[in-house]
Design a protein around this motif. Sequence first.
Motif, mmCIF file in Angstrom:
data_model
loop_
_atom_site.group_PDB
_atom_site.id
_atom_site.type_symbol
_atom_site.label_atom_id
_atom_site.label_comp_id
_atom_site.label_asym_id
_atom_site.label_seq_id
_atom_site.Cartn_x
_atom_site.Cartn_y
_atom_site.Cartn_z
ATOM 1 N N UNK A 20 44.478 43.450 47.204
ATOM 2 C CA UNK A 20 42.843 44.440 46.672
ATOM 3 C C UNK A 20 41.675 44.119 46.620
ATOM 4 N N UNK A 21 42.060 43.594 45.313
ATOM 5 C CA UNK A 21 41.002 43.685 44.095
ATOM 6 C C UNK A 21 39.724 42.308 44.712
ATOM 7 N N UNK A 67 48.190 50.851 37.868
ATOM 8 C CA UNK A 67 46.865 50.816 38.465
ATOM 9 C C UNK A 67 45.596 49.789 38.141
ATOM 10 N N UNK A 68 46.410 49.045 37.428
ATOM 11 C CA UNK A 68 45.727 47.653 37.065
ATOM 12 C C UNK A 68 45.893 46.831 36.556
ATOM 13 N N UNK A 86 42.091 40.040 34.624
ATOM 14 C CA UNK A 86 42.339 41.576 34.458
ATOM 15 C C UNK A 86 41.878 42.134 35.204
ATOM 16 N N UNK A 87 42.563 42.719 36.162
ATOM 17 C CA UNK A 87 42.209 43.541 37.437
ATOM 18 C C UNK A 87 42.294 45.012 37.235
ATOM 19 N N UNK A 88 41.563 45.591 38.195
ATOM 20 C CA UNK A 88 41.995 46.963 38.585
ATOM 21 C C UNK A 88 42.073 47.682 39.755
ATOM 22 N N UNK A 89 42.305 48.246 40.817
ATOM 23 C CA UNK A 89 42.475 47.835 42.053
ATOM 24 C C UNK A 89 41.187 48.965 41.964
ATOM 25 N N UNK A 90 40.862 48.982 43.122
ATOM 26 C CA UNK A 90 39.071 49.223 43.599
ATOM 27 C C UNK A 90 38.979 51.078 43.254
#
Length: 160
Positions: A20-21, A67-68, A86-90
């Motif tokens: 998604x990210x 969430x991330x 480092x990824x946080x869902x949009x």
Amino acid sequence: MIIREMNISDIERVRAIAVATWRDTYSRFIPYEIQDKVLQDAYSNVEMNNRFKSSLNLVAENNEEIMGYAFFSGNLSEKDVFLESLYVHPNHQGKRIGKQLLLSGIAKYKEPTSLSLTVYKGNSNISFYENEGFQVIKENKGEFFGHPVVFTLMKKNLDN
């Protein structure tokens, strides 16, 4: 929200956040078919198992929803820490989740002096890292499965 170490049971949810990210962040300059190949390679069972052996893997969770996540490379006595991902869902960006993952990860290291990372040029989230005190060190041309990209190395001094 809690920040906790990632479990093997979290892998599928982390993979979904990665997809998604990546779609949200990179679709303007990395074609879907290249994204799919990169994600399949980076989040393969082999790579994920290697991360559990050699990285600090954290997730941000609220009410059992991840969430991330953040992957920090190296052992916890390293002075120069590398933030692999480092990824946080949009749907959850802008809620300080990335900052909390960063701070929680750094706090796990004994006496870190710097934190480095690589982002892809064109990533609109580069301003997040600049706001967190990271500076661009250099840019390197590279490729993903034949598709040209520019990797931007950023670094933050942690000495106070």
